[in-house]
Scaffold this motif. Structure first.
Motif, short mmCIF file in Angstrom:
data_model
loop_
_atom_site.label_atom_id
_atom_site.label_comp_id
_atom_site.label_asym_id
_atom_site.label_seq_id
_atom_site.Cartn_x
_atom_site.Cartn_y
_atom_site.Cartn_z
N LYS A 361 0.83 -1.21 0.00
CA LYS A 361 0.00 0.00 0.00
C LYS A 361 0.87 1.26 0.00
O LYS A 361 0.59 2.22 -0.72
N ASN A 365 0.87 4.15 -2.79
CA ASN A 365 0.59 5.55 -2.45
C ASN A 365 1.69 6.47 -2.96
O ASN A 365 1.42 7.56 -3.46
N LYS A 368 1.33 6.87 -6.64
CA LYS A 368 0.17 7.71 -6.93
C LYS A 368 0.56 9.18 -6.78
O LYS A 368 0.24 10.03 -7.60
N LYS A 369 1.30 9.45 -5.69
CA LYS A 369 1.76 10.80 -5.43
C LYS A 369 2.65 11.28 -6.56
O LYS A 369 2.53 12.41 -7.05
#
Ligand code: ADP
Length: 628
Positions: A361, A365, A368-369
């Motif tokens: 995860k 993340n 994604k950032k």
């Protein structure tokens, strides 16, 4: 002095360990140093509330000494020490605590033993993997008398009084003689031993000191060297990941990465986190900018380094990373794990599973950032590792497809830049309900496909699929945001108006005899010959029917064992608006031999356009020249 026997289960365990469990003998040093560190912890904590201890933090240390000629390694600590009862209870029995009850069913030899051992604190006994005899001289804090515990392995141990000034423990290992298969002497080499200490115990919080011989320039004789002995501290003590983020600069993060994971380049991203909750762990994770040097070799093993309380348990714990992140490097340190956890036990370990999930995860993340805040960097990442994510979508029957689909990038044929599926969908033209894609070697090659024209004419964008895995991954995805995918070289596109479609159907029906005849000229090569109206000004193209597209067939044919049963069903499509179609009708009426020749030429041209080989290039060239 009467020799005391180890308890029965300890004896069995000891035998098992010496002979089979830990093939990784070098960990003995880690085990002994961890014990020394624990013993110091105990006295240090006592000193915080009890002034009579008389030691401050900086007084505590672990000393390692080697005597090559006597073949001994000595590990000393000034920790809490042991009374004779404790020597007896701690070193005389392995199954000391209630939780370690050696159950009868587990005692049956076999695989279970390994799991059982994984849960034990068998640390101290690992010294028998390298030593034929072990001595532990210990004086408990506050006691007057010191004791010496001695054992030569499974046949028992003795305890006797002895002399020792300060509290603490001195363990002496009498290193075994070398055998044909085993080089024990290596542990008596100062560099080898110090290297092992650094490898496993770098982050022990007390200094581990050892006398090291260095060769230094001789001040009196120019150009010559002399040997000098110094007491060196081998460990760096504070693990970077235990420090606060605010104390660490980018330089330090990057330097640590390059040093530890042997990369010349700075990583693309660093994730440093402290997690508490279901599992408590620190993680320091790096996304490299280049694939690890051995990434594409069979020997490459994915995994993160696994520590417990700063002590290395495993160099590459594969269970901490999904395959699609196999290029990720880093460290996990969790106090929830036991030092002696074995590979076998780890796999089923609940904590490890929770940690792995959390790490997955965290990486997602971070990506994604990066995708939304640093597009250029993300594109760089994707060009290097995107294929791994595509495989991630395709594998495990698509179990991860939803968590990975938004990380995909494809070159847009309209704008020659990368777009995500989300961006594609939000930029779709009015009335467009399908995501179009085309397969090819490169975006440039795809731009030349005849099939592209009609789609482009409608103002629709087409995603360029240039990796072998692309189409397989998309088949797994099936749709995005409710929009289906269509291969412009394979699927029914229905771009024209209803009237155009009707006209084409009529033309195909009316020309059935000719098209059937042309198909027989091509023998088993195609499953149909059809007229089309969706290739703009071009004369012919090749498409595929059914599940397997042209590109998929190409990929499958390169796999070991060939593509048996997975052949694409090719369709030769001829532009109904093109002048050549009139010519075909004329030949069908008058000159069948020539029709055959034309059919073959058109078919081979279509193959070339699709990037397929021609079976008989000479024949093709001759036929074309004849016409000239
Ligand atoms: P573990 O450390 O996992 O409990 P070991 O077999 O390594 O198992 O050690 C057994 C016990 O012996 C320890 O729990 C500790 O109480 C004691 N012990 C071992 N080494 C030392 C030491 N250097 N100083 C004090 N106690 C020690």
């Amino acid at each position: 002095m009467r020799k005391k026997q180890f308890k029965a289960e300890s004896k069995k365990l000891l035998d098992m360990m010496i002979h089979s469990i830990y093939t990784n003998r070098e960990i003995f040093i880690r085990e002994l140093i961890s014990n020394a560190s624990d013993a110091i912890d105990k006295l240090y904590f006592k000193s915080l509330t009890d002034d009579s201890v008389g030691l401050s933090k900086s007084d505590f240390e672990i000393n390692v000494a080697v005597d090559k000629s006597a073949r001994t390694i000595t590990i000393s600590d000034n920790g809490i020490g042991m009374t004779s009862e404790e020597l007896e209870a701690n070193l005389g029995t392995i199954a000391k605590s209630g939780s370690l009850n050696f159950k009868q069913e587990n005692a049956q030899a076999g695989e279970n033993d390994i799991e059982v051992i994984g849960q034990f604190g068998v640390g101290f006994y690992s010294s028998f993997m390298v030593a034929s005899k072990v001595e532990a001289v210990s004086k408990a804090y506050g006691a007057d008398t010191a004791y010496k515990w001695t054992s030569e392995g499974a046949d028992g141990y003795t305890i006797e009084e002895c002399e020792k000034d300060a509290a603490g423990t001195v363990i002496t290992l009498y290193i075994k003689e070398d055998t044909e298969n085993e080089d024990y002497s290596q542990y008596l080499e100062q560099y080898r031993l110090s290297e092992l200490i650094k490898k496993y115990s770098d982050y022990i919080r007390y200094p581990i000191k050892m006398a090291m011989t260095h060769s230094v320039p001789d001040a009196e004789k120019e150009g010559e060297y002399k040997e000098e002995v110094s007491i060196d501290t081998l460990n760096s003590m504070v693990p970077l990941w235990r420090k606060n983020k605010s104390e660490i600069g980018e330089e330090e993060y990057n330097g640590f990465y390059k040093n530890k994971f042997m990369d010349f380049e700075n990583p693309l991203a660093v994730i440093h986190s402290k997690t508490e909750g279901q599992a408590t762990f620190d993680a320091l994770i790096y996304i490299p900018s280049k694939p690890p040097y051995d990434f594409y070799s069979k020997e490459y093993e994915k995994g993160l380094q696994l520590y417990t309380n700063g002590v290395l348990i495993m160099d590459r714990c594969a269970d901490l990373l999904p395959d699609y992140f196999s290029f990720v490097k880093g460290i996990v340190d969790s106090a929830d794990l036991s030092l002696n956890i074995s590979r076998e036990t780890l796999q089923q370990n609940y904590q490890v599973k929770i940690i792995a999930k959390a790490i997955d995860k965290k990486i997602k993340n971070e990506l994604k950032k990066m995708l939304s805040n640093d597009r250029a960097n993300y594109e760089k990442f994707f060009e290097t590792f995107g294929v791994q994510l595509k495989f991630g979508i395709y594998s495990n029957y698509g179990a991860e497809k939803d968590s990975l689909k938004d990380f995909l990038l494809y070159k847009s044929s309209k704008e020659n830049k990368y777009v995500t599926l989300k961006e594609y969908v939000s930029a779709m033209a009015e009335g467009q309900d399908t995501i179009y894609y085309a397969c090819g070697e490169s975006a440039e090659k795809i731009a030349l496909l005849p099939q592209l024209e009609a789609v482009k004419a409608k103002g629709y964008d087409v995603l360029c699929f240039t990796d072998d895995v692309d189409e397989f991954a998309i088949q797994m995805l099936m749709e995005y945001d409710g929009k289906k995918f269509a291969n412009i070289c394979k699927d029914e596109l229905n771009l024209g108006t209803d009237e155009e479609k009707k006209a084409l159907d009529e033309k195909n029906t009316a020309s059935k005899d000719m098209l059937e005849e042309m198909k027989t000229y091509l023998e088993d090569e195609v499953s149909a010959v059809k007229f089309t109206n969706s290739i703009g000004s071009h004369a012919v193209c090749l498409s595929a029917e059914g599940y397997v597209s042209l590109e998929m067939a190409k990929v499958l044919s390169q796999m070991p064992g060939g593509n048996q049963g997975m052949k694409a069903q090719l369709v030769l499509e001829i532009n109904s608006e093109h002048k050549v179609s009139e010519k075909l009708f004329a030949l069908f009426a008058g000159d069948k031999d020539k029709l055959k020749k034309y059919t073959k030429i058109l078919y081979n041209q279509a193959r070339l356009i699709s990037g397929l080989q021609i079976d008989n290039p000479t024949e093709f060239a001759d036929m074309v020249t004849d016409l000239m």
